[in-house]
Design an enzyme around this catalytic site. Structure first.
Site, mmCIF file in Angstrom:
data_model
loop_
_atom_site.group_PDB
_atom_site.id
_atom_site.type_symbol
_atom_site.label_atom_id
_atom_site.label_comp_id
_atom_site.label_asym_id
_atom_site.label_seq_id
_atom_site.Cartn_x
_atom_site.Cartn_y
_atom_site.Cartn_z
ATOM 1 N N PHE A 58 -28.766 0.863 27.814
ATOM 2 C CA PHE A 58 -28.556 1.307 27.637
ATOM 3 C C PHE A 58 -27.267 0.529 26.480
ATOM 4 O O PHE A 58 -26.829 1.895 25.708
ATOM 5 C CB PHE A 58 -26.783 2.367 28.625
ATOM 6 C CG PHE A 58 -27.483 2.657 30.342
ATOM 7 C CD1 PHE A 58 -28.683 3.297 29.797
ATOM 8 C CD2 PHE A 58 -27.136 1.424 31.166
ATOM 9 C CE1 PHE A 58 -29.785 3.467 31.213
ATOM 10 C CE2 PHE A 58 -28.089 1.855 32.307
ATOM 11 C CZ PHE A 58 -28.650 2.505 32.388
ATOM 12 N N HIS A 73 -12.984 -11.195 1.326
ATOM 13 C CA HIS A 73 -12.633 -12.247 2.729
ATOM 14 C C HIS A 73 -10.891 -12.988 2.478
ATOM 15 O O HIS A 73 -10.260 -12.521 1.036
ATOM 16 C CB HIS A 73 -13.789 -13.758 3.003
ATOM 17 C CG HIS A 73 -13.536 -14.359 1.889
ATOM 18 N ND1 HIS A 73 -14.423 -14.482 0.832
ATOM 19 C CD2 HIS A 73 -12.813 -15.559 1.670
ATOM 20 C CE1 HIS A 73 -14.213 -15.639 0.492
ATOM 21 N NE2 HIS A 73 -13.006 -16.094 0.535
ATOM 22 N N ASP A 75 -7.852 -15.441 1.588
ATOM 23 C CA ASP A 75 -7.624 -17.058 1.661
ATOM 24 C C ASP A 75 -6.552 -17.054 2.849
ATOM 25 O O ASP A 75 -4.630 -16.140 2.172
ATOM 26 C CB ASP A 75 -8.005 -17.326 1.135
ATOM 27 C CG ASP A 75 -9.013 -17.499 0.455
ATOM 28 O OD1 ASP A 75 -10.164 -17.480 1.041
ATOM 29 O OD2 ASP A 75 -9.012 -17.590 -0.775
ATOM 30 N N HIS A 79 -6.077 -22.688 4.393
ATOM 31 C CA HIS A 79 -7.373 -22.946 3.660
ATOM 32 C C HIS A 79 -6.752 -24.135 2.713
ATOM 33 O O HIS A 79 -7.753 -25.006 2.272
ATOM 34 C CB HIS A 79 -7.280 -21.761 2.891
ATOM 35 C CG HIS A 79 -8.804 -21.947 2.147
ATOM 36 N ND1 HIS A 79 -10.494 -22.459 2.725
ATOM 37 C CD2 HIS A 79 -9.152 -21.378 0.849
ATOM 38 C CE1 HIS A 79 -10.893 -22.712 1.996
ATOM 39 N NE2 HIS A 79 -10.375 -21.541 0.719
#
Length: 260
Positions: A58, A73, A75, A79
């Site tokens: 389903f 993205h 940082d 990082h």
């Protein structure tokens, strides 16, 4: 009337537009390529687990496989070695991820020189024209690089000497890191440093100075041409990965209609 009601009304009526600044995340999304002997992150991919079939009659769902620093993205401070004792992506205060957007246009300079570096006088000239940064500002650099976001080759713009994309001088990075009203910087390129940023002192100075000063970076932004120089708000929404050094993020801007 609450503060929230007029905001929601403005969005609902279109008086306040929501602009998506995010590059779509898929297997072909351009990603950073580090030279040997450095290790690269994996690219984004989907692994289908079921698709309305025996494993899941389903429903359809999939596993995602991706590095933290892929596509649009954020940082986080941890990082970089200079921010190793700072926040991971799950610990960044949410209020720091929403703020005024200051858009600096250097498309002409980047078109003339792919290795163009913003310096302190460029920022000072922007402030002289538009006013000082407000508390919590995100400095967004419009370089025109978003036009290359569907091509790994054009986006990285690499040759035998390395990648050629615009960024900041080391002096400008240190200066911005010392500006308390700035929460972070956002760029249209693959990283917050220039393609040749490893040749500066210190290497990759935007990473070194800003992340070490508890400020943040967002990359691979889109549609900055739809934002005015001032007056827009930015909303950065990364995944709250515990221990994460960064995360793919959905990034929005709130823009008053007719101000772009």
């Amino acid at each position: 009337m609450t503060l929230i009601q007029p905001l929601l009304h403005a969005i609902g009526t279109g008086a306040l537009r929501v602009v998506d600044l995010t590059n779509r995340l898929q297997a072909s999304t351009p990603a950073l390529r580090l030279p040997e002997p450095f290790a690269n992150l994996i690219d984004f991919s989907l692994e289908t687990v079921s698709a309305y079939d025996e494993p899941g009659p389903f429903w359809k769902h999939a596993n995602i496989h991706t590095g933290e620093h892929i596509g649009t993205h954020l940082d986080a401070p941890v990082h970089w070695i200079s921010g190793r004792d700072g926040h991971d992506v799950s610990e960044i205060p949410p209020a720091r991820l929403i703020g005024p957007a200051a858009v600096l246009d250097c498309t002409a300079e980047a078109a003339a020189d792919a290795d163009f570096l913003l310096d302190i006088p460029h920022i000072e000239a922007w402030e002289a024209e538009h006013g000082p940064f407000e508390p919590g500002t995100w400095l967004l650099v419009r370089s025109g690089w978003g036009a290359f976001s569907d091509s790994q080759e054009a986006f990285l713009n690499a040759d035998e000497t390395g990648s050629h994309t615009p960024g900041f001088t080391a002096e400008c990075a240190a200066w911005l890191a010392g500006r308390p009203e700035i929460s972070g910087v956002g760029v249209e390129t693959v990283g917050i440093d220039a393609g040749r940023g490893g040749e500066l002192d210190p290497p990759f100075p935007v990473h070194y100075h800003l992340l070490g000063a508890d400020k943040y970076g967002i990359t691979s932004l889109q549609n900055l041409a739809l934002l005015p120089a001032t007056g827009a708000a930015i909303v950065v929404a990364p995944l709250p990965i515990v221990g994460g050094t960064g995360s793919p993020a959905r990034v929005f801007a709130l823009v008053e209609a007719g101000t772009e």
